[in-house]
Write an enzyme that holds these catalytic residues in place. Structure first.
Site, PDB file in Angstrom:
ATOM      1  N   ASP A 286     -95.013 -58.906 -19.265  1.00 10.89           N
ATOM      2  CA  ASP A 286     -93.918 -58.911 -19.925  1.00 10.89           C
ATOM      3  C   ASP A 286     -93.180 -60.380 -19.868  1.00 10.89           C
ATOM      4  O   ASP A 286     -93.767 -61.270 -18.999  1.00 10.89           O
ATOM      5  CB  ASP A 286     -92.921 -57.970 -19.527  1.00 10.89           C
ATOM      6  CG  ASP A 286     -91.793 -57.803 -20.632  1.00 10.89           C
ATOM      7  OD1 ASP A 286     -91.662 -58.564 -21.435  1.00 10.89           O
ATOM      8  OD2 ASP A 286     -91.015 -56.575 -20.499  1.00 10.89           O
TER       9      ASP A 286
HETATM   10  C1  BGC Z   1     -89.432 -57.200 -23.507  1.00  9.11           C
HETATM   11  C2  BGC Z   1     -90.627 -57.051 -24.123  1.00  9.11           C
HETATM   12  C3  BGC Z   1     -90.926 -57.850 -25.427  1.00  9.11           C
HETATM   13  C4  BGC Z   1     -90.966 -59.168 -24.823  1.00  9.11           C
HETATM   14  C5  BGC Z   1     -91.305 -60.033 -25.842  1.00  9.11           C
HETATM   15  C6  BGC Z   1     -89.107 -58.599 -23.327  1.00  9.11           C
HETATM   16  O1  BGC Z   1     -88.103 -59.240 -22.964  1.00  9.11           O
HETATM   17  O2  BGC Z   1     -89.097 -56.768 -22.304  1.00  9.11           O
HETATM   18  O3  BGC Z   1     -90.537 -55.564 -24.463  1.00  9.11           O
HETATM   19  O4  BGC Z   1     -91.962 -57.550 -25.753  1.00  9.11           O
HETATM   20  O5  BGC Z   1     -89.795 -59.506 -24.309  1.00  9.11           O
HETATM   21  O6  BGC Z   1     -90.296 -60.215 -26.819  1.00  9.11           O
END
Ligand code: BGC
Length: 759
Positions: A286
């Site tokens: 993530d």
């Molecule tokens: C979120 C993810 C997301 C990623 C990319 C993160 O802050 O937890 O779910 O896919 O950002 O935008």
């Protein structure tokens, strides 16, 4: 005739026999291609493939590499997210084509509930109980995303969520594991289709691996702690289901699993995911999750964090640049092996190969396709149908609904005329300007035949601190300028002049989703005040809720005659809600997360286990609250219809089940009301005695049926021993002999039970 048939069969047979051989050839060709390419790659170029950087279109965390374009040009960045449109991705892809080895970039994005045509938020869409439709919305999302330059979506999110304080419950399908397993499969199928090399399929990414839905106290990014049994039984199966469905990628989560940050957890990513589940794709972190492990206090610094992540099984670093800066030194110091880097590079290149990017890196940069396929009339029609089916009728006591298309109607509320809110959170590329607000939807339906007037009535909340934290700039400005008392009196005056009042209340989209936890999940006080004032006029009120989580609605349930849950329904929201309010579609949605009576009941979910002292109103020393019931206000699976469904008594085909011989349970369902309509017939099972404690009931099946007014149908379910399996006392996935109850009914609370045994 016979000869034609025989030769047809022969041809078919030849194809069937050739298929595995062909697959083998493709995979041999792929292996050879990637191996040869890797032989030509420098260590820096290899590490570059493990580096995923954000472009500047959208960000949800720190923006650490403003110079990302330089990295692309130097071949030090293999994938980009937050960049789309055929024009823009072409520009970036051209940069990659200017590098020594011309390895194409992979473009990822959060296509969560539609790309440009926005569908209901996943928690809303889950209320359709229609797996075909859930697959369809993912298919359309993939078609539009791929027409807009994208290769990869960071979806589905399959985190089981039992705490509505957590804003991200909006992104998943709620509290039930079995249901989560079914939806995970449908979504992966929808995004990836049957052939990743087609130009309208994209890689799916199941997230957040793992257990993110169990953040303590519902506070986002918080810690998680649970037993191995609960993990295996309740939280992990949906991720596994996505893997079984062939999901191409997996995203790690921000939380820790069993004391070790998920992004550095070798048991999770290597033992479980790869070895036990056989996952073959790549694992991405993530957003800056490797860096954030330092705050968890496990590795000391980025150097250690990078080693921990790679050794644990991470292939790609999202936006952290830690692999980019640390892996070379770690390799020199022998803290990691070249083999691990090679494995990760191989998996990422394989995904690019599967998409056909080596053959044509620009195959997703087709402006003609984008103009034709994005937000097409068919896509909008599908969005409207799915939105209708996501709506849940929570209350309709006096049969106020459906409304007649006559008289004068007041449409009141801070959400009633909003286009931005109805497309919800994570509608990343969605165009609010094209969304249909509730007011617009009602006007579209009624034309000039009915007088429709609108008043805002209240600010979304008077808590400006909350709006600031939620970064709701426009809402904040509005709260600062318009006078609340005046808004309220305008609305009350309008209500008094009207025959009926439709009130759109709830949360703004920014109060839900990521980084949007709330400790109080009622309708914000400013809107409650408005609701009470309008209710006091004595006019009939229909409450249309818009929100991203179950809300606490005790007062509303006790006073307001009709309550309609609409979540954030997407581009076609207003039209779909109007279809339901005026009876052009009879609502059939059923909630997939329990609605608590108050926050003190949380976590609350239907498939809990029993205590040694089950609730007994006459015994003080039993498991209960002194100030509130144990049960939720609206249970899992609950939702009403304009018509009435009557259930006959349950029939078992026999009283015993064996491993070899499943049994059938049937029930006759009749539509005894005044409208045609759909019903979700639900099947739950209870294992009465086990080697470990078992839930009071667990969903194991459902059927959605359509019955015309006056019609009946016998609904039959087959139960096999597979449905009785659980992790036994030795953590084996097994069933045990004994007594069971099967329940069939209209929701998890209102279901008849009948016993059977397994010997
Ligand atoms: C979120 C993810 C997301 C990623 C990319 C993160 O802050 O937890 O779910 O896919 O950002 O935008």
């Amino acid at each position: 005739m016979k000869r034609i048939l025989t030769s047809g069969i022969m041809a078919l047979l030849a194809i069937v026999l050739a298929a595995p051989a062909q697959a083998q050839q493709t995979s041999a060709a792929k292996k050879q291609f990637i191996t040869q390419l890797m032989q030509r790659m420098t260590l820096d170029e290899k590490i570059g493939q493990l580096n995923l950087l954000t472009s500047d279109m959208d960000v949800t965390g720190p923006f650490v590499r403003p110079g990302y374009k330089k990295d692309i040009e130097a071949g030090l960045c293999g994938s980009i997210f937050n960049a789309y449109t055929p024009q823009y991705t072409r520009k970036l892809q051209e940069m990659a084509m200017g590098t020594r080895l011309k390895i194409p970039l992979l473009f990822g994005y959060d296509v969560i509930h539609g790309h440009k045509t926005i569908f209901p938020i996943p928690l809303g869409e889950a209320c359709t109980w229609d797996l075909g439709l859930m697959e369809k919305s993912a298919r359309i999302a993939a078609q539009e995303a791929s027409a807009d330059g994208l290769h990869w979506t960071f979806s589905p999110m399959v985190d089981i969520a039992r705490d509505p304080r957590w804003g991200r419950v909006a992104e998943g399908v709620g509290e039930d594991t079995w249901y989560g397993v079914q939806v995970a499969k449908a979504k992966v199928k929808g995004y990836q289709g049957t052939d990743l090399a087609a130009n309208n399929t994209i890689l799916a990414c199941v997230k957040h691996f793992a257990l993110y839905g169990a953040v303590e106290a519902g506070r986002d990014y918080n810690v998680v702690d649970m037993s191995r049994r609960r993990m295996m039984q309740d939280y992990l199966p949906p991720y596994r289901s996505a893997v079984d469905a062939g999901v191409a990628t997996v995203m790690t989560s921000f939380n820790e699993v069993d004391g070790i940050p998920a992004t550095g957890n070798k048991w999770l990513m290597t033992e479980l995911l790869r070895k036990q589940w056989g996952f073959k794709g790549f694992v991405v972190t993530d957003y800056t999750a490797i860096n954030e492990m330092i705050n968890h206090g496990v590795p000391k610094d980025e150097y250690e964090a990078a080693a921990l992540a790679l050794n644990a099984g991470v292939d790609m670093d999202m936006q952290g640049s830690v692999f980019a800066t640390q892996l070379k030194k770690l390799l020199q110091d022998k803290k990691i092996t070249l083999q691990l880097i090679n494995d990760a590079v191989y998996r990422i290149l394989a995904a690019k190969y599967d998409l056909g990017l080596f053959k044509d890196p620009f195959k997703y940069c087709d402006t003609v396709r984008a103009a034709k396929e994005i937000m097409s009339p068919e896509n909008l029609q599908a969005a409207r149908e799915i939105a209708q089916r996501s709506i849940v009728l929570l209350k309709n006591e006096t049969q106020l609904l459906p409304l007649k298309k006559q008289g004068s109607i007041a449409v009141i509320g801070a959400l009633a005329n909003s286009q931005r809110d109805v497309i919800g959170n994570w509608s990343a590329a969605g165009d609010a300007g094209k969304a249909v607000s509730l007011l617009q939807g009602i006007q579209n339906k009624l034309g000039t035949a009915v007088k429709v007037n609108y008043a805002q009535g209240a600010h979304i909340t008077s808590d400006t601190g909350l709006l600031k934290k939620a970064m709701q700039k426009q809402r904040l400005e509005a709260a600062d300028t318009a006078n609340s008392a005046q808004l309220l009196s305008e609305a009350v005056a309008l209500a008094k002049q009207s025959d009926i009042v439709i009130m759109a209340l709830g949360e703004s989209q920014g109060m839900t989703g990521e980084a949007a936890s709330r400790s109080n999940i009622s309708i914000p006080e400013s809107q409650q005040e408005l609701l009470k004032a309008v209710y006091a006029t004595g006019k009939p009120v229909v409450l249309v809720l818009m929100n991203g989580r179950p809300l606490t609605l005790e007062w509303e349930d006790a006073h307001i005659p009709s309550i309609v849950e609409t979540w954030f329904l997407g581009t076609e929201a207003g039209n779909a809600i109007a279809d339901v309010l005026f009876g052009d579609y009879n609502p059939a949605g059923k909630i997939t997360m329990s609605f608590p009576r108050n926050v003190g009941q949380i976590p609350i979910y239907y498939n809990h286990r029993t205590t040694g002292r089950p609730i007994d109103p006459n015994n003080k020393y039993s498991s209960k609250y002194l100030d509130v019931a144990n049960e939720p206000l609206y249970p899992f699976g609950y939702g009403l219809s304009y018509t009435k469904f009557t259930y006959g008594s349950l029939q078992l085909s026999k009283p015993q089940i064996t491993a070899a011989a499943p049994l059938q349970v049937s029930v006759n369902v009749s539509n005894t009301g005044n409208y045609d309509g759909e019903e979700v017939v639900q099947l739950y099972i209870r294992d009465k005695v086990g080697s470990v404690t078992r839930p009071v009931k667990e969903l194991k099946g459902f059927k959605k049926i359509f019955l015309k007014k006056g019609e009946s149908q016998t609904v039959t379910f087959t139960i096999s021993v597979e449905d009785l399996k659980f992790y036994d006392k030795d953590m084996r996935w097994n069933y045990e002999p004994g007594a069971f109850t099967v329940f069939v009914g209209t929701n998890s609370r209102d279901a008849q039970g009948v016993d059977f045994t397994l010997n």
